[in-house]
Scaffold this motif. Sequence first.
Motif, short mmCIF file in Angstrom:
data_model
loop_
_atom_site.label_atom_id
_atom_site.label_comp_id
_atom_site.label_asym_id
_atom_site.label_seq_id
_atom_site.Cartn_x
_atom_site.Cartn_y
_atom_site.Cartn_z
N LEU A 1 -6.10 28.19 -14.59
CA LEU A 1 -6.54 27.73 -15.91
C LEU A 1 -8.06 27.77 -15.92
N GLU A 2 -8.62 28.24 -17.02
CA GLU A 2 -10.06 28.42 -17.07
C GLU A 2 -10.68 27.60 -18.19
N CYS A 3 -11.89 27.16 -17.93
CA CYS A 3 -12.63 26.34 -18.88
C CYS A 3 -14.09 26.76 -18.84
N THR A 4 -14.69 26.92 -20.01
CA THR A 4 -16.12 27.22 -20.05
C THR A 4 -16.80 26.32 -21.10
N GLY B 1 -21.93 20.34 -9.93
CA GLY B 1 -22.71 21.56 -9.80
C GLY B 1 -21.87 22.69 -9.22
N ILE B 2 -22.44 23.88 -9.18
CA ILE B 2 -21.74 25.05 -8.66
C ILE B 2 -21.26 24.78 -7.24
N ASP B 3 -19.98 25.07 -7.02
CA ASP B 3 -19.34 24.91 -5.72
C ASP B 3 -19.32 23.47 -5.21
N GLN B 4 -19.60 22.51 -6.08
CA GLN B 4 -19.54 21.09 -5.71
C GLN B 4 -18.36 20.46 -6.43
N ILE B 5 -17.25 20.31 -5.70
CA ILE B 5 -16.01 19.83 -6.29
C ILE B 5 -15.58 18.57 -5.55
N SER B 6 -15.19 17.57 -6.32
CA SER B 6 -14.62 16.35 -5.74
C SER B 6 -13.20 16.21 -6.24
N SER B 7 -12.29 15.92 -5.31
CA SER B 7 -10.89 15.76 -5.64
C SER B 7 -10.54 14.28 -5.70
N GLU B 8 -9.84 13.91 -6.74
CA GLU B 8 -9.48 12.52 -6.92
C GLU B 8 -8.11 12.18 -6.37
N VAL B 9 -7.21 13.15 -6.36
CA VAL B 9 -5.86 12.89 -5.87
C VAL B 9 -5.40 14.05 -5.01
N PRO B 10 -4.76 13.77 -3.88
CA PRO B 10 -4.22 14.86 -3.06
C PRO B 10 -3.04 15.49 -3.79
N LEU C 1 -2.89 21.22 -6.29
CA LEU C 1 -3.85 21.94 -7.10
C LEU C 1 -5.22 21.99 -6.43
N SER C 2 -6.03 22.95 -6.85
CA SER C 2 -7.41 23.04 -6.39
C SER C 2 -8.29 23.42 -7.56
N ALA C 3 -9.57 23.20 -7.43
CA ALA C 3 -10.51 23.54 -8.49
C ALA C 3 -11.69 24.29 -7.89
N SER C 4 -12.29 25.13 -8.72
CA SER C 4 -13.47 25.87 -8.29
C SER C 4 -14.45 25.97 -9.44
N ARG C 5 -15.70 26.11 -9.10
CA ARG C 5 -16.76 26.25 -10.10
C ARG C 5 -17.67 27.39 -9.64
N PRO C 6 -17.29 28.61 -9.97
CA PRO C 6 -18.06 29.76 -9.50
C PRO C 6 -19.36 29.97 -10.26
N GLN C 7 -19.43 29.46 -11.48
CA GLN C 7 -20.64 29.57 -12.29
C GLN C 7 -20.95 28.21 -12.89
N ASP C 8 -22.16 28.06 -13.37
CA ASP C 8 -22.64 26.76 -13.85
C ASP C 8 -21.73 26.16 -14.92
#
Lengths: 111, 114
Positions: B21-24, B52-61, B64-71
Amino acid sequence: GENVEQHPSTLSVQEGDSAVIKCTYSDSASNYFPWYKQELGKGPQLIIDIRSNVGEKKDQRIAVTLNKTAKHFSLHITETQPEDSAVYFCAAAPGFQKLVFGTGTRLLVSP
Amino acid sequence: SQTIHQWPATLVQPVGSPLSLECTVEGTSNPNLYWYRQAAGRGLQLLFYSIGIDQISSEVPQNLSASRPQDRQFILSSKKLLLSDSGFYLCAWTRGPATNEKLFFGSGTQLSVL
């Protein structure tokens, strides 16, 4: 962690009546309390918010009150209209990045 | 003005299939980005946030995973979907810390895992 309870889960009113939704929170460090309105199939929209240094805030037909001592805050909608029908969420911000949401109140305004 | 775009609006996926799923966000730079999930008739659960870019915090194990390749791009992924992953997924953004800035949501993705 923070826990936000919201009541009632469902609220039915006649057009023109007032509606009140109440939330309680557990973390005394929470200092920001927004309210969101979510229509079917859409993302929530911010409708009003209040910070812990304020006891009440109004915006036309909607108002929010905050009681820090009792750790509860309420949404008041006056002169309700059918377009006010939606699910309303309260939230509290206990930490740097987080909003903890209540479970929502489905408001139905009948003409 | 700032806008947030989220897609797709609806997705039906079989169990065990991958997810993306993508979001901009447009009209701002260096936003804080969030992924929430809303189960049917339930509240909003914070899954991930990024400052920030590549700075991801997970709230629940979870699965799923998340990524932020661009700002201004935030992606929610899974390698193998579970039935319990069904729900309404919402991307959101703030200018700064959620305690100080208003949180704005996208239009959501309704995911059904069958």
